[in-house]
Design an enzyme around this catalytic site. Structure first.
Site, PDB file in Angstrom:
ATOM      1  N   LYS A  13       0.834  -1.208   0.000  1.00 47.86           N
ATOM      2  CA  LYS A  13       0.000   0.000   0.000  1.00 47.86           C
ATOM      3  C   LYS A  13       0.872   1.263   0.000  1.00 47.86           C
ATOM      4  O   LYS A  13       0.603   2.202  -0.734  1.00 47.86           O
ATOM      5  CB  LYS A  13      -0.921   0.037   1.244  1.00 47.86           C
ATOM      6  CG  LYS A  13      -1.864  -1.143   1.370  1.00 47.86           C
ATOM      7  CD  LYS A  13      -2.826  -0.984   2.541  1.00 47.86           C
ATOM      8  CE  LYS A  13      -2.165  -0.921   3.891  1.00 47.86           C
ATOM      9  NZ  LYS A  13      -1.482  -2.162   4.311  1.00 47.86           N
ATOM     10  N   ARG A  88      -9.235   0.974   9.057  1.00 45.71           N
ATOM     11  CA  ARG A  88      -8.801  -0.383   9.401  1.00 45.71           C
ATOM     12  C   ARG A  88      -9.845  -1.122  10.228  1.00 45.71           C
ATOM     13  O   ARG A  88      -9.610  -2.267  10.615  1.00 45.71           O
ATOM     14  CB  ARG A  88      -7.520  -0.295  10.215  1.00 45.71           C
ATOM     15  CG  ARG A  88      -6.254  -0.686   9.464  1.00 45.71           C
ATOM     16  CD  ARG A  88      -5.118  -0.325  10.370  1.00 45.71           C
ATOM     17  NE  ARG A  88      -3.913  -1.045  10.198  1.00 45.71           N
ATOM     18  CZ  ARG A  88      -2.798  -0.514   9.667  1.00 45.71           C
ATOM     19  NH1 ARG A  88      -2.818   0.688   9.159  1.00 45.71           N
ATOM     20  NH2 ARG A  88      -1.706  -1.209   9.645  1.00 45.71           N
ATOM     21  N   ARG A 127      11.889  -5.600   4.226  1.00 42.93           N
ATOM     22  CA  ARG A 127      11.797  -4.167   4.537  1.00 42.93           C
ATOM     23  C   ARG A 127      12.715  -3.832   5.720  1.00 42.93           C
ATOM     24  O   ARG A 127      13.417  -2.824   5.702  1.00 42.93           O
ATOM     25  CB  ARG A 127      10.345  -3.806   4.873  1.00 42.93           C
ATOM     26  CG  ARG A 127      10.136  -2.346   5.177  1.00 42.93           C
ATOM     27  CD  ARG A 127       8.696  -1.931   4.970  1.00 42.93           C
ATOM     28  NE  ARG A 127       7.845  -2.301   6.092  1.00 42.93           N
ATOM     29  CZ  ARG A 127       6.518  -2.130   6.098  1.00 42.93           C
ATOM     30  NH1 ARG A 127       5.901  -1.655   5.043  1.00 42.93           N
ATOM     31  NH2 ARG A 127       5.797  -2.458   7.140  1.00 42.93           N
ATOM     32  N   ARG A 139      11.651  -0.446  11.908  1.00 40.61           N
ATOM     33  CA  ARG A 139      10.398  -0.376  12.669  1.00 40.61           C
ATOM     34  C   ARG A 139      10.339  -1.517  13.678  1.00 40.61           C
ATOM     35  O   ARG A 139      10.583  -2.668  13.322  1.00 40.61           O
ATOM     36  CB  ARG A 139       9.205  -0.477  11.708  1.00 40.61           C
ATOM     37  CG  ARG A 139       8.897   0.817  11.011  1.00 40.61           C
ATOM     38  CD  ARG A 139       7.815   0.652   9.978  1.00 40.61           C
ATOM     39  NE  ARG A 139       6.600   0.025  10.494  1.00 40.61           N
ATOM     40  CZ  ARG A 139       5.472  -0.084   9.807  1.00 40.61           C
ATOM     41  NH1 ARG A 139       5.406   0.397   8.578  1.00 40.61           N
ATOM     42  NH2 ARG A 139       4.424  -0.665  10.333  1.00 40.61           N
ATOM     43  N   ARG A 150       0.009  -8.387  13.911  1.00 33.13           N
ATOM     44  CA  ARG A 150      -0.539  -7.395  12.968  1.00 33.13           C
ATOM     45  C   ARG A 150      -1.461  -8.085  11.955  1.00 33.13           C
ATOM     46  O   ARG A 150      -2.500  -7.558  11.578  1.00 33.13           O
ATOM     47  CB  ARG A 150       0.594  -6.651  12.252  1.00 33.13           C
ATOM     48  CG  ARG A 150       1.348  -5.720  13.195  1.00 33.13           C
ATOM     49  CD  ARG A 150       2.658  -5.251  12.617  1.00 33.13           C
ATOM     50  NE  ARG A 150       2.528  -4.411  11.448  1.00 33.13           N
ATOM     51  CZ  ARG A 150       3.509  -4.169  10.589  1.00 33.13           C
ATOM     52  NH1 ARG A 150       4.701  -4.712  10.761  1.00 33.13           N
ATOM     53  NH2 ARG A 150       3.307  -3.394   9.554  1.00 33.13           N
TER      54      ARG A 150
HETATM   55  P1  AMP Z   1       1.201   0.817   9.249  1.00 28.10           P
HETATM   56  O1  AMP Z   1       2.362   1.718   9.050  1.00 28.10           O
HETATM   57  O2  AMP Z   1       0.026   1.182   8.430  1.00 28.10           O
HETATM   58  O3  AMP Z   1       1.573  -0.643   9.114  1.00 28.10           O
HETATM   59  O4  AMP Z   1       0.742   0.996  10.769  1.00 28.10           O
HETATM   60  C1  AMP Z   1       1.607   0.729  11.843  1.00 28.10           C
HETATM   61  C2  AMP Z   1       0.807   0.636  13.135  1.00 28.10           C
HETATM   62  O5  AMP Z   1       0.161   1.882  13.396  1.00 28.10           O
HETATM   63  C3  AMP Z   1      -0.324  -0.384  13.140  1.00 28.10           C
HETATM   64  O6  AMP Z   1       0.119  -1.697  13.440  1.00 28.10           O
HETATM   65  C4  AMP Z   1      -1.232   0.180  14.223  1.00 28.10           C
HETATM   66  O7  AMP Z   1      -0.706  -0.053  15.522  1.00 28.10           O
HETATM   67  C5  AMP Z   1      -1.120   1.675  13.964  1.00 28.10           C
HETATM   68  N1  AMP Z   1      -2.139   2.131  12.975  1.00 28.10           N
HETATM   69  C6  AMP Z   1      -1.901   2.635  11.740  1.00 28.10           C
HETATM   70  N2  AMP Z   1      -3.042   2.943  11.121  1.00 28.10           N
HETATM   71  C7  AMP Z   1      -4.038   2.619  11.986  1.00 28.10           C
HETATM   72  C8  AMP Z   1      -5.444   2.676  11.932  1.00 28.10           C
HETATM   73  N3  AMP Z   1      -6.085   3.133  10.844  1.00 28.10           N
HETATM   74  N4  AMP Z   1      -6.142   2.246  13.009  1.00 28.10           N
HETATM   75  C9  AMP Z   1      -5.530   1.796  14.116  1.00 28.10           C
HETATM   76  N5  AMP Z   1      -4.199   1.689  14.244  1.00 28.10           N
HETATM   77  C10 AMP Z   1      -3.446   2.110  13.181  1.00 28.10           C
END
Ligand code: AMP
Length: 194
Positions: A13, A88, A127, A139, A150
């Site tokens: 994404k 999400r 990554r 990360r 996740r």
């Molecule tokens: P990402 O970078 O999109 O993989 O997000 C990393 C982490 O941020 C996720 O595992 C969640 O802990 C938090 N996070 C990101 N976007 C959301 C969302 N829309 N709702 C809830 N938690 C989020």
């Protein structure tokens, strides 16, 4: 252009959003990036979100909905945006609908990147390795144990969004196992068809 990119962690994404940003000139709104920036800056939101993110769980709907609602009112979102990693949960999807309706805006499409689970773990490991090699911070949630959590969160809370958007006639699926260029081409095809 107002788009949602849907898919599990590691589906591509972020990569596809960045390509679409350069092609269409609308910003990528990544809630993950925004939350990481808040953690880095040590804001109240960052402090509340950090442990949840490190555990691979989802931050509360109230927090992320508020962050996005504020962000879409920024001038650079006037011609649209790409939502990456948001919504999400079904509650977040309802919030998006309300946010757009309040502003008299509509969603053009939801594009789901479909990728095999087995490939996802490999992508996340890659990554992390690439970040390390480039001297960038890795990360905390990009490791196999947290990744499993996740993915569990994704199937439990996010996967139902495909049915939600299908029912609204907004869902388009693309083969996220294809090369980056092919996935972009599939997305562009969807955009042309709208
Ligand atoms: P990402 O970078 O999109 O993989 O997000 C990393 C982490 O941020 C996720 O595992 C969640 O802990 C938090 N996070 C990101 N976007 C959301 C969302 N829309 N709702 C809830 N938690 C989020």
């Amino acid at each position: 252009m107002r788009l949602i990119l849907l898919g599990p962690p590691g589906a591509g994404k972020g990569t596809q959003s960045q390509i679409l940003v350069s092609k269409f000139g609308v910003p990528q709104l990544s809630t993950g990036d925004m939350l990481r920036a808040a953690v880095e800056a040590g804001t109240d939101i960052g402090k509340r979100a950090k442990a949840v993110m490190d555990a691979g769980e989802l931050v509360s709907d109230i927090i992320v909905n508020a962050i996005v609602a504020e962000r879409i009112d920024q001038p650079d979102c006037a011609n649209g945006f790409i939502l990456d990693g948001f919504p999400r949960t079904l509650a977040q999807a309802d919030a998006v609908e309300a946010m757009l309706e309040e502003r008299g805006l509509t969603l053009d499409a939801v594009i789901e990147l479909v990728v095999d689970d087995k490939a996802l773990v490999g992508r996340i490991e890659k990554r992390a390795e690439e970040a390390k090699a480039a001297g960038k911070p890795v990360r905390k949630d990009d490791n196999p144990e947290i990744f499993e959590e996740r993915l569990r969160e994704y199937y439990k809370k996010t996967a139902p969004l495909t049915g939600y958007y299908y029912a609204k006639g907004k869902l388009h699926t693309v083969d996220g196992m294809a090369s980056i260029e092919e996935v972009t081409a599939q997305i562009e095809e969807v955009l042309r068809s709208l």
